[in-house]
Design a protein around this motif. Sequence first.
Motif, PDB file in Angstrom:
ATOM      1  N   ASN A  67      -2.838   9.693   6.276  1.00  0.00           N
ATOM      2  CA  ASN A  67      -3.350   8.448   6.848  1.00  0.00           C
ATOM      3  C   ASN A  67      -2.863   8.286   8.287  1.00  0.00           C
ATOM      4  N   SER A 110       2.184   4.820   0.775  1.00  0.00           N
ATOM      5  CA  SER A 110       2.037   5.658   1.962  1.00  0.00           C
ATOM      6  C   SER A 110       1.394   6.985   1.603  1.00  0.00           C
ATOM      7  N   GLN A 121       0.855  -1.177   0.000  1.00  0.00           N
ATOM      8  CA  GLN A 121       0.000   0.000   0.000  1.00  0.00           C
ATOM      9  C   GLN A 121       0.897   1.234   0.000  1.00  0.00           C
ATOM     10  N   ASP A 135      -2.130   5.724   9.788  1.00  0.00           N
ATOM     11  CA  ASP A 135      -1.118   4.670   9.825  1.00  0.00           C
ATOM     12  C   ASP A 135       0.073   4.988   8.920  1.00  0.00           C
ATOM     13  N   GLN A 141       2.890   2.522   7.290  1.00  0.00           N
ATOM     14  CA  GLN A 141       2.909   2.340   5.840  1.00  0.00           C
ATOM     15  C   GLN A 141       4.314   2.563   5.280  1.00  0.00           C
TER      16      GLN A 141
END
Length: 313
Positions: free
Chosen positions: A15, A11, A9, A17, A21
């Motif tokens: 986000n 980054s 995924q 997270d 990431q």
Amino acid sequence: MVADIQLPQLSESGNPDFFQQLVEFGRFLEQHVRPGRAYDLRLWPNALWKTIEERMLYSWHAFVKTPVPAGQVLLLQWYNSGVFLKTADSMLGFDIVPVPRYYGWPEPADLSMEMASQLDALLITHDHQDHCDRRLIEACSLLNKPVLMHAGADVAARSLKCMRDHAAVFVKKFEIKAHHTRHVWRKTAAEVPLTCFEVELAGVFRLLFCGDADYTQGFVGVKPSPDMLFITWRNPGPEYEDGHPDQKAVTLDAVNKILRELTPRQLVLEHYGELDHIYRGFSASYEMAIKLIDQVETPASIYFWGDIIKPAR
């Protein structure tokens, strides 16, 4: 083999997270893009790069179309240390590499010319290929867009403006000052002619863009408290490198040195995850960036390629 390895995924700094990431993306690079691996960067087509490129192009076009109110700026984090800076009526590019060309990857149609057409000036700290793209320089020259570099750089172009130490030029409403200094992990400044750029939009915004400068050397003539300070990855030399025989301090000591000297409002960490460095065996080092962000008292950030950035006011 590739089909069995899921792409990471990408980054995105908004986000919650984001740091995780980054770490996972870095580990993917270290495990899967080196010679002989599933996403060996010398293979084309390369599904990993195409995914990254698609994200970056989407952000580029969104960035170009986004209006910027008078008295404000907007930035776009491009590949590696590349950064675009936009105002209501102008745009600068710093160390822009439209596409990494190390492995023969093709450029999206006319991207260099498209970027050159949007720029009012291209600023390049030094002539290493992860910071300096000669096709973009050629495109800028064709459109008579100034390219600002160190007077000793190994680059020739019609629109090249050689910046001597402490020299200043104006581009639109930007005042741009050159500050020569030493490249990281070099003993003298003469080994790699390098210019840091202090850029000011009077009364609105000021940044110091260091490229691969050894930021522990000090910057004579730079005004303190820039809004944003951009420095390179890892550390400036062996004296700060964990496990090196010449180590005398740690990376945090090096970073704190320039933070005390310049007191920026925001520190931006650059150069993490640069693909050719990883291909040649370096770590992505995102964990190092995250640790620094947690340790320094100055607000500090790291961005991923394609992040659009509105500086804190």
